[in-house]
Design a protein around this motif. Structure first.
Motif: not given
Length: 649
Positions: A17-20, A24-25, A45-47
């Motif tokens: 979650t944090r890596a994604a 995204r940033a 988790v959003r990808l």
């Protein structure tokens, strides 16, 4: 930039979650991102915006992190691990990255060291060599054997350019959980917490009910069981329990027995709005859960996961409880009755006060990486940055054996504020000594208390009250030529007296900093007789009896937007000072109370570049002003410099 992020989550989905969110940033800032994930697929988790590469997945049972299990539930064999390494190497070749980020490794994921080292060593062999970074959360679990810590530090020293710490040292510095030594500290870059949710928190929402979140894995089953029992005993409290997809369906059905419809459901992707409307939250204390609580300021009961000697969540929960942000029920004491008692107590308390903990970690991660990459040069994007010209000038100075001395002063401090917290976090993130000019007449007790454990911070006397005594139409000044010398001397003396009475003696330097950097020459000549031994303003003639260290770089456009001055002009000024070999250290001046987000971002980038460059020495004010002593005694703060890294002059 082209960015490759490698992450493997083995239990919950927090690491992914944090890596994604970070990926995204980067994508939102215009960079191309490949996310190589080695854990089980996590639909929640959003990808979006990322190129996702799924490795043959691994997971663990419970906290047995050394026993890696494949998709079939059997222990991962050599063929599966080889296939993962090959797919990761293929992702590296396809992405041709400018930046490679390994999540948690080499501080954790030691069971996967072979594949991470294969990736990093292959990346280091590429030409041009990409930037290689480690990405870690705020709290780590240090291994019991010191040799494993030594190996992690050796890998960072040999292969990595920096370590991105996704936390705020004002809440939890890394060395609260991991031994940070003199070799590791200069590579740390604190980003602030990564705020995953994109939904704004609804202002003024009516709060009701108890929201229980047990995470995404089976590890939350005991919390779900206790909450379900509590909901049966006290249904009037209005419970909603979110169980992770890692809990098997049979166990999920058993948990929901005799509960009303809608009380027990699976975890949902729109968790943040539910949390913002809850009267009380009950949850573990994983990284993302803590960020959600900080963002929504929901009264909370934390049951930190502690199985298998895990300490991460307990440490984070303790620090949140110490800030009155949450109540804690130890996992060993978890029961329906304990949960009901804690929920009732939390319900009776007001929502946590506003806090200054930095939740801007995603965007700041991008800014920090961009600045480090720009300092390295090598692409058209970097060449457009003013920092690239600065890097070239610094490179030239280093190649010609010239050290570039920089020092940092910040003005107008009176009390502990969120802006001061951010200033101190920035200084800590780059290990930079800092002189804070405090206004003696306005100093509150909170200022000294806040600075009590800031070993690199010194204090100076910022006039008396920062009051403007200039004639009408004149430039603002407190000690300018419009005042009689007698009045100016009396106020300067009173400023030093109040500073000694109100500020920590071991931090205070007898250095006079005139407000607005303006003062009458005859006042300067009188300062030594008052007990001052140093003077800091803008560059001017020397004054007998005073050690001078002046400032020349101010990032604020005071006469225009009051935001960031033209960065091209500011960086060019610095480049000229370096090229012309300015006499004395080059002074950077900041005003933490007046900074907006643009100024903070610029300072993040500038100081990251300066602190990293081998030609730069960031000077300690205690050393700059130590040529003389007060009353024949050298203050302890001028000689206690053992905590200053060797790279700082």
């Amino acid at each position: 930039m082209r960015v490759l992020i490698a992450v493997t989550h083995l239990l919950g989905a927090g690491h992914l979650t944090r890596a994604a969110a970070i990926g995204r940033a980067f994508a939102a800032a215009g960079h191309a991102v490949t996310l190589a994930s080695g854990g089980d697929p996590a639909p929640i988790v959003r990808l979006d915006g990322l190129r996702h590469v799924q490795l043959p997945p691994l997971h663990v049972n419970g906290t047995a992190f050394t026993k890696l299990l494949g998709p079939d539930g059997q222990e991962a064999g050599a063929d599966l691990l080889a296939a993962r390494r090959a797919r990761l190497r293929q992702a590296l070749d396809e992405a041709a990255p400018d930046v490679v980020v390994t999540e948690l490794f080499p501080f954790g994921r030691r069971a996967l060291a072979a594949e991470y080292l294969d990736l990093v060593e292959a990346a280091a062999a590429r030409r041009p060599r990409p930037l290689i970074l480690a990405s870690i959360r705020d709290v780590l679990v240090a291994p019991a054997k010191p040799e494993k810590v030594r190996i992690a530090h050796a890998r960072i020293a040999a292969l990595y350019d920096a370590v991105l710490v996704h936390g705020d040292p004002a809440l939890l510095p890394l060395d609260a959980s991991w031994p940070v030594d003199a070799g590791l500290r200069p590579k740390l870059r604190y980003t602030g917490y990564v705020n995953e949710a994109s939904e704004p928190v609804e202002a003024g929402a009516t709060r009701s009910g108890i929201l229980v979140s047990a995470g995404s894995s089976a590890a939350g089953r005991d919390l779900c069981r206790a909450a379900a029992d509590a909901a049966r005993q006290r249904p009037d409290l209005g419970w909603r329990i979110l169980a992770g997809n890692g809990i098997a369906q049979a166990a999920f059905d058993a948990l929901g027995a005799e509960l009303a419809d809608g009380v027990l459901t699976r975890a949902v992707p729109n968790y943040r709005p539910l949390l913002a409307r809850a009267a009380v939250s009950v949850s573990a204390c994983g990284y993302n859960t803590a960020v959600d609580l900080l963002a929504t300021r929901t009264p909370s009961v934390l049951v930190p996961f502690a199985a298998g000697a895990e300490t991460e969540q307990s440490l984070r929960a303790e620090h949140l409880a110490a800030r009155a942000i949450a109540r804690v029920v130890p996992e060993s004491a978890l029961s329906a009755s304990a949960l009901i008692k804690a929920v009732e107590a939390a319900s009776a308390e007001p929502a946590p006060d506003a806090h200054s903990i930095d939740l801007g970690g995603a965007k700041r991660t991008v800014a920090i990486v961009e600045s480090i990459f720009a300092a390295r040069g090598g692409t058209e994007w970097a060449n457009r940055s003013p920092f690239d010209r600065l890097r070239a000038v610094l490179d030239d100075a280093g190649e010609n054996g010239r050290a570039v001395s920089i020092w940092w002063r910040d003005d107008d401090a009176v009390a502990a504020t969120p802006a001061l917290d951010r200033l101190l976090a920035l200084a800590e993130s780059v290990a930079a000594p800092l002189l804070i000019a405090a206004i003696p007449a306005g100093v509150a007790p909170s200022l000294g208390a806040r600075l009590s454990d800031c070993g690199r911070v010194s204090l100076a006397v910022h006039g008396l009250a920062h009051a403007n005594h200039a004639a009408p139409g004149g430039k603002p000044s407190e000690f300018g030529a419009d005042r009689t010398l007698l009045c100016a001397v009396a106020d300067a003396a009173e400023g030093l007296r109040l500073a000694r009475a109100r500020l920590p003696a071991d931090r205070l330097l007898p250095v006079f900093v005139p407000p607005w950097n303006r003062f009458a020459p005859d006042l300067a000549a009188a300062l030594p007789a008052l007990g001052y031994r140093g003077l800091s303003s803008v560059p001017a003639a020397a004054v007998p009896g005073l050690v001078r260290a002046d400032v020349m770089l101010d990032p604020i456009d005071w006469r225009g937007t009051r935001s960031l001055v033209d960065p091209e002009r500011l960086v060019d000024t610095l480049c000229r000072a370096i090229t012309e070999e300015a006499s004395g250290p080059i002074g950077l001046l900041t005003h933490h109370l007046a900074h907006d987000a643009t100024i903070w971002d610029f300072l993040d980038a500038l100081l990251a570049l300066l602190a990293r460059h081998p030609a730069v020495a960031i000077r300690d004010p205690r050393q700059l002003f130590q040529a003389s002593a007060v009353d024949g005694v050298t203050p302890a703060c001028w000689t206690r410099c053992a905590d200053v890294p060797a790279r700082i002059a």
